[in-house]
Scaffold this motif. Structure first.
Motif, PDB file in Angstrom:
ATOM      1  N   THR A 114       0.823  -1.217   0.000  1.00  0.00           N
ATOM      2  CA  THR A 114       0.000   0.000   0.000  1.00  0.00           C
ATOM      3  C   THR A 114       0.859   1.271   0.000  1.00  0.00           C
ATOM      4  O   THR A 114       1.335   1.705  -1.039  1.00  0.00           O
ATOM      5  CB  THR A 114      -0.980  -0.026   1.187  1.00  0.00           C
ATOM      6  OG1 THR A 114      -0.242  -0.208   2.411  1.00  0.00           O
ATOM      7  CG2 THR A 114      -1.988  -1.159   1.042  1.00  0.00           C
ATOM      8  N   ILE A 115       1.088   1.853   1.183  1.00  0.00           N
ATOM      9  CA  ILE A 115       1.710   3.180   1.228  1.00  0.00           C
ATOM     10  C   ILE A 115       3.235   3.174   1.184  1.00  0.00           C
ATOM     11  O   ILE A 115       3.850   4.183   0.822  1.00  0.00           O
ATOM     12  CB  ILE A 115       1.243   3.986   2.457  1.00  0.00           C
ATOM     13  CG1 ILE A 115       1.658   3.291   3.768  1.00  0.00           C
ATOM     14  CG2 ILE A 115      -0.249   4.214   2.411  1.00  0.00           C
ATOM     15  CD1 ILE A 115       1.371   4.128   5.019  1.00  0.00           C
ATOM     16  N   CYS A 116       3.875   2.064   1.550  1.00  0.00           N
ATOM     17  CA  CYS A 116       5.343   2.066   1.667  1.00  0.00           C
ATOM     18  C   CYS A 116       6.069   2.424   0.364  1.00  0.00           C
ATOM     19  O   CYS A 116       7.042   3.191   0.403  1.00  0.00           O
ATOM     20  CB  CYS A 116       5.851   0.737   2.202  1.00  0.00           C
ATOM     21  SG  CYS A 116       5.320   0.392   3.894  1.00  0.00           S
ATOM     22  N   PRO A 117       5.651   1.901  -0.786  1.00  0.00           N
ATOM     23  CA  PRO A 117       6.352   2.299  -2.012  1.00  0.00           C
ATOM     24  C   PRO A 117       6.310   3.812  -2.261  1.00  0.00           C
ATOM     25  O   PRO A 117       7.306   4.405  -2.688  1.00  0.00           O
ATOM     26  CB  PRO A 117       5.602   1.523  -3.099  1.00  0.00           C
ATOM     27  CG  PRO A 117       5.055   0.330  -2.397  1.00  0.00           C
ATOM     28  CD  PRO A 117       4.676   0.827  -1.026  1.00  0.00           C
ATOM     29  N   ILE A 118       5.178   4.430  -1.944  1.00  0.00           N
ATOM     30  CA  ILE A 118       5.069   5.894  -2.100  1.00  0.00           C
ATOM     31  C   ILE A 118       5.979   6.583  -1.096  1.00  0.00           C
ATOM     32  O   ILE A 118       6.685   7.551  -1.426  1.00  0.00           O
ATOM     33  CB  ILE A 118       3.618   6.356  -1.906  1.00  0.00           C
ATOM     34  CG1 ILE A 118       2.694   5.655  -2.903  1.00  0.00           C
ATOM     35  CG2 ILE A 118       3.500   7.874  -2.069  1.00  0.00           C
ATOM     36  CD1 ILE A 118       1.213   5.829  -2.608  1.00  0.00           C
ATOM     37  N   MET A 119       5.964   6.086   0.148  1.00  0.00           N
ATOM     38  CA  MET A 119       6.818   6.680   1.181  1.00  0.00           C
ATOM     39  C   MET A 119       8.288   6.607   0.789  1.00  0.00           C
ATOM     40  O   MET A 119       9.046   7.564   1.010  1.00  0.00           O
ATOM     41  CB  MET A 119       6.612   5.954   2.512  1.00  0.00           C
ATOM     42  CG  MET A 119       5.258   6.183   3.154  1.00  0.00           C
ATOM     43  SD  MET A 119       4.994   5.087   4.572  1.00  0.00           S
ATOM     44  CE  MET A 119       6.265   5.665   5.712  1.00  0.00           C
ATOM     45  N   LYS A 120       8.706   5.497   0.211  1.00  0.00           N
ATOM     46  CA  LYS A 120      10.120   5.367  -0.138  1.00  0.00           C
ATOM     47  C   LYS A 120      10.501   6.286  -1.296  1.00  0.00           C
ATOM     48  O   LYS A 120      11.617   6.804  -1.344  1.00  0.00           O
ATOM     49  CB  LYS A 120      10.457   3.903  -0.447  1.00  0.00           C
ATOM     50  CG  LYS A 120      10.484   3.048   0.806  1.00  0.00           C
ATOM     51  CD  LYS A 120      11.546   3.526   1.799  1.00  0.00           C
ATOM     52  CE  LYS A 120      11.267   3.156   3.227  1.00  0.00           C
ATOM     53  NZ  LYS A 120      10.562   4.150   4.013  1.00  0.00           N
ATOM     54  N   VAL A 121       9.575   6.519  -2.226  1.00  0.00           N
ATOM     55  CA  VAL A 121       9.836   7.508  -3.286  1.00  0.00           C
ATOM     56  C   VAL A 121      10.034   8.890  -2.664  1.00  0.00           C
ATOM     57  O   VAL A 121      10.965   9.628  -3.021  1.00  0.00           O
ATOM     58  CB  VAL A 121       8.669   7.537  -4.304  1.00  0.00           C
ATOM     59  CG1 VAL A 121       8.786   8.762  -5.218  1.00  0.00           C
ATOM     60  CG2 VAL A 121       8.653   6.256  -5.138  1.00  0.00           C
ATOM     61  N   GLN A 122       9.182   9.231  -1.701  1.00  0.00           N
ATOM     62  CA  GLN A 122       9.278  10.546  -1.068  1.00  0.00           C
ATOM     63  C   GLN A 122      10.509  10.658  -0.166  1.00  0.00           C
ATOM     64  O   GLN A 122      11.173  11.701  -0.130  1.00  0.00           O
ATOM     65  CB  GLN A 122       7.994  10.849  -0.276  1.00  0.00           C
ATOM     66  CG  GLN A 122       6.762  11.016  -1.151  1.00  0.00           C
ATOM     67  CD  GLN A 122       6.914  12.135  -2.160  1.00  0.00           C
ATOM     68  OE1 GLN A 122       7.498  13.181  -1.886  1.00  0.00           O
ATOM     69  NE2 GLN A 122       6.383  11.924  -3.356  1.00  0.00           N
ATOM     70  N   MET A 123      10.836   9.576   0.553  1.00  0.00           N
ATOM     71  CA  MET A 123      12.040   9.618   1.394  1.00  0.00           C
ATOM     72  C   MET A 123      13.292   9.712   0.532  1.00  0.00           C
ATOM     73  O   MET A 123      14.286  10.356   0.930  1.00  0.00           O
ATOM     74  CB  MET A 123      12.111   8.399   2.311  1.00  0.00           C
ATOM     75  CG  MET A 123      13.194   8.493   3.373  1.00  0.00           C
ATOM     76  SD  MET A 123      12.880   9.721   4.658  1.00  0.00           S
ATOM     77  CE  MET A 123      12.129   8.701   5.915  1.00  0.00           C
ATOM     78  N   THR A 124      13.239   9.127  -0.649  1.00  0.00           N
ATOM     79  CA  THR A 124      14.374   9.247  -1.578  1.00  0.00           C
ATOM     80  C   THR A 124      14.581  10.702  -1.982  1.00  0.00           C
ATOM     81  O   THR A 124      15.718  11.142  -2.182  1.00  0.00           O
ATOM     82  CB  THR A 124      14.155   8.352  -2.816  1.00  0.00           C
ATOM     83  OG1 THR A 124      14.037   6.991  -2.383  1.00  0.00           O
ATOM     84  CG2 THR A 124      15.317   8.458  -3.787  1.00  0.00           C
TER      85      THR A 124
END
Length: 197
Positions: free
Chosen positions: A72-82
């Motif tokens: 769910t949200i983790c892939p989006i979070m990792k794009v933003q943390m990148t």
């Protein structure tokens, strides 16, 4: 008369600029202190290195919680943390800390492969694993939610927030890690923290 003209044409605009500058500075108050992160811990990062509070001594850092199989949200979070990583990759005063909430699956080797796919440096962005008995209480100390749930996609419910910690281990902000505008603000606020005396 000459002195009066001098003060009118030269000094007054200068004073006006100084007053405006002072007013601008006053309109940007320091970030609030929302709490203190005073918890001790010992975890292991993607390169098998031990990570403790000493790793972040005197550093500003951003913390979050995730798991590598999150649908769910983790892939989006990792794009933003990148994005945060890239904004400060050359700044040694800023670090990132991502805790897995699924340590049974997210071993050091799994985190290492995950980090390699993101093309990140361990010295800048620590992805850590360890016992749930350590990680889950840490989430509470950051005032972030983590819950195992068989009803949730992937088996976990967790906060999508990024938590900003200053060099004195104070919590200074929370930002939705799935919202690019909030992450823009996080990047700006990290700069503001660096400017604090």
């Amino acid at each position: 008369m000459i002195l009066q003209r001098f003060f009118t044409t030269a000094v007054s605009p200068l004073l006006l600029c100084l007053l405006l500058f002072a007013g601008c500075k006053q309109n940007t108050p320091p970030l609030p202190v929302l709490g203190s992160f005073d918890q001790d811990f010992s975890l292991t990062n993607q390169d098998g290195q031990t990570v403790t509070p000493a790793t972040f001594k005197g550093k500003i850092y951003v913390a979050d919680f995730f798991f590598t199989t999150c649908p769910t949200i983790c892939p989006i979070m990792k794009v933003q943390m990148t994005r945060v990583y890239e904004a400060f990759v050359d700044n040694p005063a800023i670090l990132l800390l991502s805790h897995t909430i699924d340590p049974d699956h997210d071993t050091v080797e799994v985190l290492h492969d995950f980090a390699q796919r993101l093309q990140i440096e361990t010295s800048k962005w620590h992805m850590v694993t360890g016992p749930k008995s350590i990680i889950y209480p840490l989430a509470k100390k950051y005032m972030l939610g983590v819950v195992e749930s068989s009803q949730a996609p992937g088996g976990y419910i967790h906060s999508g927030s990024f938590c900003l910690i200053d060099a004195n281990r104070n919590i200074r902000g929370y930002y939705d890690g799935t919202d690019s505008a909030e992450v823009d603000q996080l990047i700006k606020d990290i700069g503001r923290l660096q400017g604090e005396k």
